[in-house]
Write a protein that holds these residues in place. Structure first.
Motif, PDB file in Angstrom:
ATOM      1  N   VAL A  10      28.918  57.303  44.413  1.00 10.37           N
ATOM      2  CA  VAL A  10      28.556  56.177  45.267  1.00 10.37           C
ATOM      3  C   VAL A  10      27.826  56.743  46.480  1.00 10.37           C
ATOM      4  O   VAL A  10      28.402  57.519  47.257  1.00 10.37           O
ATOM      5  CB  VAL A  10      29.808  55.388  45.723  1.00 10.37           C
ATOM      6  N   HIS A  11      26.545  56.400  46.613  1.00 11.77           N
ATOM      7  CA  HIS A  11      25.765  56.872  47.752  1.00 11.77           C
ATOM      8  C   HIS A  11      26.227  56.189  49.028  1.00 11.77           C
ATOM      9  O   HIS A  11      26.515  54.996  49.029  1.00 11.77           O
ATOM     10  CB  HIS A  11      24.284  56.603  47.527  1.00 11.77           C
ATOM     11  N   ALA A  12      26.271  56.955  50.108  1.00  7.32           N
ATOM     12  CA  ALA A  12      26.750  56.447  51.387  1.00  7.32           C
ATOM     13  C   ALA A  12      25.967  57.087  52.526  1.00  7.32           C
ATOM     14  O   ALA A  12      25.439  58.190  52.382  1.00  7.32           O
ATOM     15  CB  ALA A  12      28.235  56.762  51.543  1.00  7.32           C
ATOM     16  N   ARG A  13      25.908  56.386  53.648  1.00  5.71           N
ATOM     17  CA  ARG A  13      25.326  56.995  54.857  1.00  5.71           C
ATOM     18  C   ARG A  13      26.265  58.068  55.384  1.00  5.71           C
ATOM     19  O   ARG A  13      25.840  59.063  55.936  1.00  5.71           O
ATOM     20  CB  ARG A  13      25.081  55.936  55.927  1.00  5.71           C
ATOM     21  N   ASP A  14      27.576  57.837  55.221  1.00  6.02           N
ATOM     22  CA  ASP A  14      28.620  58.770  55.654  1.00  6.02           C
ATOM     23  C   ASP A  14      29.710  58.717  54.593  1.00  6.02           C
ATOM     24  O   ASP A  14      30.415  57.707  54.464  1.00  6.02           O
ATOM     25  CB  ASP A  14      29.146  58.337  57.026  1.00  6.02           C
ATOM     26  N   ASN A  15      29.842  59.784  53.801  1.00  4.80           N
ATOM     27  CA  ASN A  15      30.760  59.760  52.661  1.00  4.80           C
ATOM     28  C   ASN A  15      32.206  59.499  53.077  1.00  4.80           C
ATOM     29  O   ASN A  15      32.924  58.766  52.418  1.00  4.80           O
ATOM     30  CB  ASN A  15      30.647  61.030  51.822  1.00  4.80           C
ATOM     31  N   GLU A  33      38.161  66.399  47.847  1.00  7.27           N
ATOM     32  CA  GLU A  33      36.880  66.656  48.499  1.00  7.27           C
ATOM     33  C   GLU A  33      36.337  67.950  47.925  1.00  7.27           C
ATOM     34  O   GLU A  33      37.056  68.952  47.861  1.00  7.27           O
ATOM     35  CB  GLU A  33      37.050  66.803  50.008  1.00  7.27           C
ATOM     36  N   TRP A  34      35.113  67.920  47.454  1.00  6.18           N
ATOM     37  CA  TRP A  34      34.472  69.138  46.979  1.00  6.18           C
ATOM     38  C   TRP A  34      32.973  68.935  47.133  1.00  6.18           C
ATOM     39  O   TRP A  34      32.443  67.853  46.885  1.00  6.18           O
ATOM     40  CB  TRP A  34      34.845  69.477  45.537  1.00  6.18           C
ATOM     41  N   GLY A  35      32.322  69.997  47.579  1.00 11.97           N
ATOM     42  CA  GLY A  35      30.884  69.914  47.820  1.00 11.97           C
ATOM     43  C   GLY A  35      30.571  68.725  48.700  1.00 11.97           C
ATOM     44  O   GLY A  35      31.232  68.498  49.719  1.00 11.97           O
ATOM     45  N   PRO A  36      29.612  67.915  48.295  1.00  9.19           N
ATOM     46  CA  PRO A  36      29.210  66.755  49.109  1.00  9.19           C
ATOM     47  C   PRO A  36      30.042  65.495  48.851  1.00  9.19           C
ATOM     48  O   PRO A  36      29.711  64.430  49.352  1.00  9.19           O
ATOM     49  CB  PRO A  36      27.761  66.524  48.675  1.00  9.19           C
ATOM     50  N   PHE A  37      31.112  65.598  48.090  1.00  9.33           N
ATOM     51  CA  PHE A  37      31.845  64.419  47.641  1.00  9.33           C
ATOM     52  C   PHE A  37      33.196  64.237  48.316  1.00  9.33           C
ATOM     53  O   PHE A  37      33.939  65.192  48.523  1.00  9.33           O
ATOM     54  CB  PHE A  37      32.071  64.468  46.125  1.00  9.33           C
ATOM     55  N   VAL A  38      33.518  62.969  48.594  1.00  9.84           N
ATOM     56  CA  VAL A  38      34.860  62.554  49.001  1.00  9.84           C
ATOM     57  C   VAL A  38      35.294  61.556  47.936  1.00  9.84           C
ATOM     58  O   VAL A  38      34.649  60.516  47.749  1.00  9.84           O
ATOM     59  CB  VAL A  38      34.874  61.916  50.411  1.00  9.84           C
ATOM     60  N   ALA A  39      36.354  61.873  47.209  1.00 11.67           N
ATOM     61  CA  ALA A  39      36.750  61.085  46.035  1.00 11.67           C
ATOM     62  C   ALA A  39      37.933  60.170  46.319  1.00 11.67           C
ATOM     63  O   ALA A  39      38.861  60.529  47.039  1.00 11.67           O
ATOM     64  CB  ALA A  39      37.103  62.016  44.881  1.00 11.67           C
ATOM     65  N   VAL A  40      37.869  58.992  45.703  1.00  8.38           N
ATOM     66  CA  VAL A  40      38.973  58.035  45.702  1.00  8.38           C
ATOM     67  C   VAL A  40      39.256  57.711  44.241  1.00  8.38           C
ATOM     68  O   VAL A  40      38.359  57.272  43.519  1.00  8.38           O
ATOM     69  CB  VAL A  40      38.620  56.752  46.489  1.00  8.38           C
ATOM     70  N   ALA A  41      40.495  57.940  43.812  1.00 10.72           N
ATOM     71  CA  ALA A  41      40.869  57.688  42.418  1.00 10.72           C
ATOM     72  C   ALA A  41      41.360  56.259  42.247  1.00 10.72           C
ATOM     73  O   ALA A  41      42.101  55.739  43.078  1.00 10.72           O
ATOM     74  CB  ALA A  41      41.945  58.669  41.968  1.00 10.72           C
ATOM     75  N   LEU A  42      40.959  55.647  41.148  1.00  9.88           N
ATOM     76  CA  LEU A  42      41.429  54.317  40.772  1.00  9.88           C
ATOM     77  C   LEU A  42      42.584  54.484  39.785  1.00  9.88           C
ATOM     78  O   LEU A  42      42.783  55.555  39.210  1.00  9.88           O
ATOM     79  CB  LEU A  42      40.287  53.518  40.144  1.00  9.88           C
ATOM     80  N   SER A  43      43.325  53.418  39.545  1.00  6.02           N
ATOM     81  CA  SER A  43      44.524  53.511  38.709  1.00  6.02           C
ATOM     82  C   SER A  43      44.233  53.848  37.251  1.00  6.02           C
ATOM     83  O   SER A  43      45.115  54.320  36.549  1.00  6.02           O
ATOM     84  CB  SER A  43      45.330  52.218  38.788  1.00  6.02           C
ATOM     85  N   ASN A  44      43.012  53.649  36.790  1.00  8.39           N
ATOM     86  CA  ASN A  44      42.687  53.954  35.395  1.00  8.39           C
ATOM     87  C   ASN A  44      42.090  55.348  35.227  1.00  8.39           C
ATOM     88  O   ASN A  44      41.516  55.657  34.186  1.00  8.39           O
ATOM     89  CB  ASN A  44      41.757  52.892  34.818  1.00  8.39           C
ATOM     90  N   GLY A  45      42.205  56.191  36.267  1.00  9.66           N
ATOM     91  CA  GLY A  45      41.741  57.572  36.173  1.00  9.66           C
ATOM     92  C   GLY A  45      40.299  57.800  36.573  1.00  9.66           C
ATOM     93  O   GLY A  45      39.857  58.940  36.656  1.00  9.66           O
ATOM     94  N   VAL A  46      39.555  56.754  36.810  1.00 10.90           N
ATOM     95  CA  VAL A  46      38.166  56.871  37.259  1.00 10.90           C
ATOM     96  C   VAL A  46      38.161  57.196  38.742  1.00 10.90           C
ATOM     97  O   VAL A  46      38.965  56.657  39.502  1.00 10.90           O
ATOM     98  CB  VAL A  46      37.395  55.549  36.998  1.00 10.90           C
ATOM     99  N   LEU A  48      35.771  57.338  42.295  1.00 10.53           N
ATOM    100  CA  LEU A  48      34.542  57.024  43.006  1.00 10.53           C
ATOM    101  C   LEU A  48      34.290  58.221  43.909  1.00 10.53           C
ATOM    102  O   LEU A  48      35.102  58.518  44.785  1.00 10.53           O
ATOM    103  CB  LEU A  48      34.687  55.752  43.831  1.00 10.53           C
ATOM    104  N   ASP A  49      33.204  58.919  43.677  1.00 10.58           N
ATOM    105  CA  ASP A  49      32.871  60.118  44.432  1.00 10.58           C
ATOM    106  C   ASP A  49      31.780  59.743  45.435  1.00 10.58           C
ATOM    107  O   ASP A  49      30.608  59.594  45.068  1.00 10.58           O
ATOM    108  CB  ASP A  49      32.391  61.229  43.505  1.00 10.58           C
ATOM    109  N   PHE A  50      32.175  59.566  46.689  1.00 10.86           N
ATOM    110  CA  PHE A  50      31.247  59.149  47.737  1.00 10.86           C
ATOM    111  C   PHE A  50      30.445  60.353  48.215  1.00 10.86           C
ATOM    112  O   PHE A  50      31.017  61.405  48.527  1.00 10.86           O
ATOM    113  CB  PHE A  50      32.019  58.516  48.895  1.00 10.86           C
ATOM    114  N   ALA A  51      29.119  60.215  48.261  1.00  8.33           N
ATOM    115  CA  ALA A  51      28.218  61.291  48.662  1.00  8.33           C
ATOM    116  C   ALA A  51      27.292  60.796  49.765  1.00  8.33           C
ATOM    117  O   ALA A  51      26.694  59.724  49.642  1.00  8.33           O
ATOM    118  CB  ALA A  51      27.398  61.769  47.471  1.00  8.33           C
ATOM    119  N   THR A  52      27.173  61.589  50.818  1.00  4.41           N
ATOM    120  CA  THR A  52      26.264  61.254  51.910  1.00  4.41           C
ATOM    121  C   THR A  52      24.833  61.571  51.488  1.00  4.41           C
ATOM    122  O   THR A  52      24.549  62.677  51.016  1.00  4.41           O
ATOM    123  CB  THR A  52      26.612  62.065  53.178  1.00  4.41           C
TER     124      THR A  52
END
Length: 129
Positions: A10-15, A33-46, A48-52
């Motif tokens: 998920v592209h973001a202005r500020d991850n 958090e790894w590299g440019p990503f801040v991740a939020v896990a959903l209940s089904n295992g998916v 969302l990797d937020f990237a600035t």
């Protein structure tokens, strides 16, 4: 082999801002958090990797989340308490309210990067019999 969605970026202005906005609204946690990503896990295992990325490179997307009635109540309370503009419809013609489609409830709002977010309690078309 079964096919499952594992993650999406998920592209973001500020991850961090976008990840925290989403996680706080839905009672979730930042799970990594790894590299440019801040991740939020959903209940089904998916996740969302937020990237600035630069704001002018963000193409607004639509993200819809199927949640329980209780989760909807909690999220909608956050939306109203935080003064987040919200709508009953995707065209934003019915401000400040929710919809009651397919026997459930739904609401649309924008995240900090301009993505259209949707929360629903019943899938479109209703639950399969």
């Amino acid at each position: 082999m079964s096919v499952e969605l594992n993650h999406t970026i998920v592209h973001a202005r500020d991850n961090r801002e976008s990840a925290e906005f989403f996680a706080t609204l839905l009672g979730l946690e930042i799970t990594g958090e790894w590299g440019p990503f801040v991740a939020v896990a959903l209940s089904n295992g998916v996740t969302l990797d937020f990237a600035t990325i630069p704001a002018d490179k963000i193409t607004p997307q639509h993200y819809a989340f199927l949640i329980s009635e209780e989760e909807f109540d909690a999220a909608y309370a956050q939306i109203t308490q935080r003064g987040i503009e919200h709508y009953a419809d995707p065209r934003r013609q019915q401000p400040g309210t929710i919809n009651h489609n397919d026997g459930g409830r739904g609401v649309y709002f924008m995240d900090p990067a301009g993505h259209a977010m949707e929360l629903i309690t019943v899938p479109y078309g209703g639950w399969a019999s």
